[in-house]
Design a protein around this motif. Structure first.
Motif, PDB file in Angstrom:
ATOM      1  N   GLY A 168       0.817  -1.199   0.000  1.00  0.00           N
ATOM      2  CA  GLY A 168       0.000   0.000   0.000  1.00  0.00           C
ATOM      3  C   GLY A 168       0.856   1.257   0.000  1.00  0.00           C
ATOM      4  N   SER A 169       0.208   2.393  -0.179  1.00  0.00           N
ATOM      5  CA  SER A 169       0.930   3.656  -0.288  1.00  0.00           C
ATOM      6  C   SER A 169       0.830   4.527   0.957  1.00  0.00           C
ATOM      7  CB  SER A 169       0.398   4.456  -1.492  1.00  0.00           C
ATOM      8  OG  SER A 169      -0.991   4.716  -1.333  1.00  0.00           O
ATOM      9  N   GLU A 174       4.923   7.874  12.095  1.00  0.00           N
ATOM     10  CA  GLU A 174       5.671   7.590  13.318  1.00  0.00           C
ATOM     11  C   GLU A 174       6.952   6.831  12.980  1.00  0.00           C
ATOM     12  OE1 GLU A 174       5.169   5.341  17.654  1.00  0.00           O
ATOM     13  OE2 GLU A 174       3.425   5.608  16.350  1.00  0.00           O
ATOM     14  N   SER A 175       6.828   5.817  12.123  1.00  0.00           N
ATOM     15  CA  SER A 175       8.002   5.054  11.691  1.00  0.00           C
ATOM     16  C   SER A 175       8.949   5.914  10.863  1.00  0.00           C
ATOM     17  CB  SER A 175       7.565   3.833  10.873  1.00  0.00           C
ATOM     18  OG  SER A 175       6.829   2.928  11.666  1.00  0.00           O
ATOM     19  N   LEU A 176       8.384   6.800  10.025  1.00  0.00           N
ATOM     20  CA  LEU A 176       9.207   7.676   9.200  1.00  0.00           C
ATOM     21  C   LEU A 176      10.011   8.634  10.062  1.00  0.00           C
ATOM     22  CD1 LEU A 176       9.881   8.481   6.263  1.00  0.00           C
ATOM     23  CD2 LEU A 176       8.015  10.149   6.398  1.00  0.00           C
ATOM     24  N   ALA A 177       9.399   9.176  11.098  1.00  0.00           N
ATOM     25  CA  ALA A 177      10.089  10.101  11.998  1.00  0.00           C
ATOM     26  C   ALA A 177      11.222   9.408  12.739  1.00  0.00           C
ATOM     27  CB  ALA A 177       9.104  10.707  12.989  1.00  0.00           C
ATOM     28  N   HIS A 186      10.333   3.194   1.542  1.00  0.00           N
ATOM     29  CA  HIS A 186       9.031   3.338   0.892  1.00  0.00           C
ATOM     30  C   HIS A 186       8.821   4.774   0.410  1.00  0.00           C
ATOM     31  CE1 HIS A 186       4.693   3.423   0.352  1.00  0.00           C
ATOM     32  NE2 HIS A 186       4.555   4.263   1.360  1.00  0.00           N
ATOM     33  N   VAL A 187       9.100   5.747   1.268  1.00  0.00           N
ATOM     34  CA  VAL A 187       8.854   7.145   0.914  1.00  0.00           C
ATOM     35  C   VAL A 187       9.895   7.629  -0.100  1.00  0.00           C
ATOM     36  CG1 VAL A 187       8.651   9.504   1.791  1.00  0.00           C
ATOM     37  CG2 VAL A 187       7.728   7.599   3.124  1.00  0.00           C
ATOM     38  N   PHE A 188      11.147   7.178   0.046  1.00  0.00           N
ATOM     39  CA  PHE A 188      12.172   7.545  -0.935  1.00  0.00           C
ATOM     40  C   PHE A 188      11.743   7.110  -2.337  1.00  0.00           C
ATOM     41  CE2 PHE A 188      15.704   6.306  -3.634  1.00  0.00           C
ATOM     42  CZ  PHE A 188      16.504   7.452  -3.616  1.00  0.00           C
ATOM     43  N   ALA A 189      11.333   5.852  -2.459  1.00  0.00           N
ATOM     44  CA  ALA A 189      10.925   5.323  -3.768  1.00  0.00           C
ATOM     45  C   ALA A 189       9.712   6.066  -4.304  1.00  0.00           C
ATOM     46  CB  ALA A 189      10.628   3.827  -3.652  1.00  0.00           C
ATOM     47  N   MET A 190       8.773   6.372  -3.434  1.00  0.00           N
ATOM     48  CA  MET A 190       7.575   7.095  -3.850  1.00  0.00           C
ATOM     49  C   MET A 190       7.937   8.481  -4.388  1.00  0.00           C
ATOM     50  SD  MET A 190       4.368   8.351  -1.485  1.00  0.00           S
ATOM     51  CE  MET A 190       4.190   6.722  -0.764  1.00  0.00           C
ATOM     52  N   VAL A 191       8.806   9.189  -3.669  1.00  0.00           N
ATOM     53  CA  VAL A 191       9.199  10.542  -4.067  1.00  0.00           C
ATOM     54  C   VAL A 191       9.944  10.520  -5.400  1.00  0.00           C
ATOM     55  CG1 VAL A 191      10.728  12.471  -3.488  1.00  0.00           C
ATOM     56  CG2 VAL A 191       9.216  11.506  -1.744  1.00  0.00           C
ATOM     57  N   VAL A 192      10.900   9.613  -5.537  1.00  0.00           N
ATOM     58  CA  VAL A 192      11.687   9.548  -6.772  1.00  0.00           C
ATOM     59  C   VAL A 192      10.803   9.176  -7.954  1.00  0.00           C
ATOM     60  CG1 VAL A 192      13.524   8.298  -7.976  1.00  0.00           C
ATOM     61  CG2 VAL A 192      13.859   9.049  -5.616  1.00  0.00           C
ATOM     62  N   PHE A 193       9.995   8.154  -7.784  1.00  0.00           N
ATOM     63  CA  PHE A 193       9.169   7.683  -8.906  1.00  0.00           C
ATOM     64  C   PHE A 193       8.153   8.746  -9.325  1.00  0.00           C
ATOM     65  CE2 PHE A 193       6.263   5.159 -11.368  1.00  0.00           C
ATOM     66  CZ  PHE A 193       7.080   4.209 -11.960  1.00  0.00           C
ATOM     67  N   ASP A 194       7.502   9.371  -8.350  1.00  0.00           N
ATOM     68  CA  ASP A 194       6.483  10.375  -8.684  1.00  0.00           C
ATOM     69  C   ASP A 194       7.092  11.653  -9.237  1.00  0.00           C
ATOM     70  OD1 ASP A 194       4.516   8.659  -7.925  1.00  0.00           O
ATOM     71  OD2 ASP A 194       4.010   9.674  -6.054  1.00  0.00           O
ATOM     72  N   THR A 195       8.382  11.882  -8.968  1.00  0.00           N
ATOM     73  CA  THR A 195       9.065  13.035  -9.547  1.00  0.00           C
ATOM     74  C   THR A 195       9.432  12.759 -11.004  1.00  0.00           C
ATOM     75  OG1 THR A 195       9.960  13.753  -7.406  1.00  0.00           O
ATOM     76  CG2 THR A 195      11.093  14.541  -9.384  1.00  0.00           C
ATOM     77  N   VAL A 196       9.972  11.580 -11.255  1.00  0.00           N
ATOM     78  CA  VAL A 196      10.420  11.238 -12.615  1.00  0.00           C
ATOM     79  C   VAL A 196       9.242  10.898 -13.516  1.00  0.00           C
ATOM     80  CG1 VAL A 196      11.822   9.634 -13.971  1.00  0.00           C
ATOM     81  CG2 VAL A 196      12.654  10.468 -11.761  1.00  0.00           C
ATOM     82  N   PHE A 197       8.261  10.191 -12.970  1.00  0.00           N
ATOM     83  CA  PHE A 197       7.064   9.810 -13.736  1.00  0.00           C
ATOM     84  C   PHE A 197       5.826  10.412 -13.061  1.00  0.00           C
ATOM     85  CE2 PHE A 197      10.214   6.483 -14.465  1.00  0.00           C
ATOM     86  CZ  PHE A 197      10.178   6.335 -15.847  1.00  0.00           C
TER      87      PHE A 197
END
Length: 203
Positions: A168-169, A174-177, A186-197
């Motif tokens: 899931g997305s 809490e875990s991120l902090a 998870h968040v790194f991949a989301m940020v990179v992918f949504d920036t490039v695509f």
């Protein structure tokens, strides 16, 4: 019509991440540094968008190369062509060539991290800015650099036995902090992918 004006990918990466955060939705500093090192690697050697996608998927999947190939070959949406750090699609035909390029990008990310923790490199870089105070301080501490490196090490080492891919997305802030590895990846991949695509280009 999409603009062909070149813009910096770093600003967009940070903007994408910033849109996910707020005072009540904090983020561990390792993620910011990871994005900075990743961008430095792209500046040093621009990459095919599919290579960048493969790298982010590998981070997300804990280094599973089968997952990387299974997902990246299904990408059909256009990438953001404004970024000078991205090459035009290079028609990387073979899986082996794609993985080789992905591993090379991982090497550049590691090199960027090493430079950030090298006080001599930082000092040489500051020479270009006479107004900067003389200092032996490094950009980031060794402890933080190790935490950032742990985000990426799976790309070169392969699938981690004890790594469980997040489903899931939804972001667990809490875990991120706290800098929990699975959430940061998870968040790194989301940020990179949504920036490039960017999703806005799907249509």
């Amino acid at each position: 019509m999409q603009s062909h004006l070149h813009v910096g990918v770093m600003q967009t990466l940070f903007s994408t991440l910033d849109n996910l955060l707020a005072p009540n939705r904090p983020c561990h500093s390792s993620l910011w540094i990871a994005i900075l090192a990743f961008h430095k690697a792209l500046v040093d050697k621009p990459r095919d968008p599919l290579v960048v996608a493969a790298f982010s998927i590998a981070v997300y999947c804990g280094g599973s190369l089968s997952d990387v190939l299974g997902i990246v070959r299904k990408i059909s949406q256009p990438h953001d062509t404004r970024f000078s750090e991205l090459l035009d699609f290079q028609n990387i035909v073979s899986d082996e060539a794609l993985l080789d390029e992905m591993m090379d990008l991982a090497t550049y990310v590691e090199a960027a991290m090493q430079k950030m923790t090298d006080e001599h490199f930082v000092s040489r870089a500051l020479i270009e800015y006479p107004q900067a105070p003389k200092s032996d301080l490094v950009f980031i501490s060794w402890t933080l650099s190790q935490k950032v490196s742990s985000i990426f090490k799976c790309v070169r080492r392969g699938k981690e036995k004890d790594f469980r891919r997040k489903r899931g997305s939804k972001i667990d802030y809490e875990s991120l902090a706290l800098g929990k590895l699975r959430e940061v990846r998870h968040v790194f991949a989301m940020v990179v992918f949504d920036t490039v695509f960017p999703p806005r280009l799907k249509d």
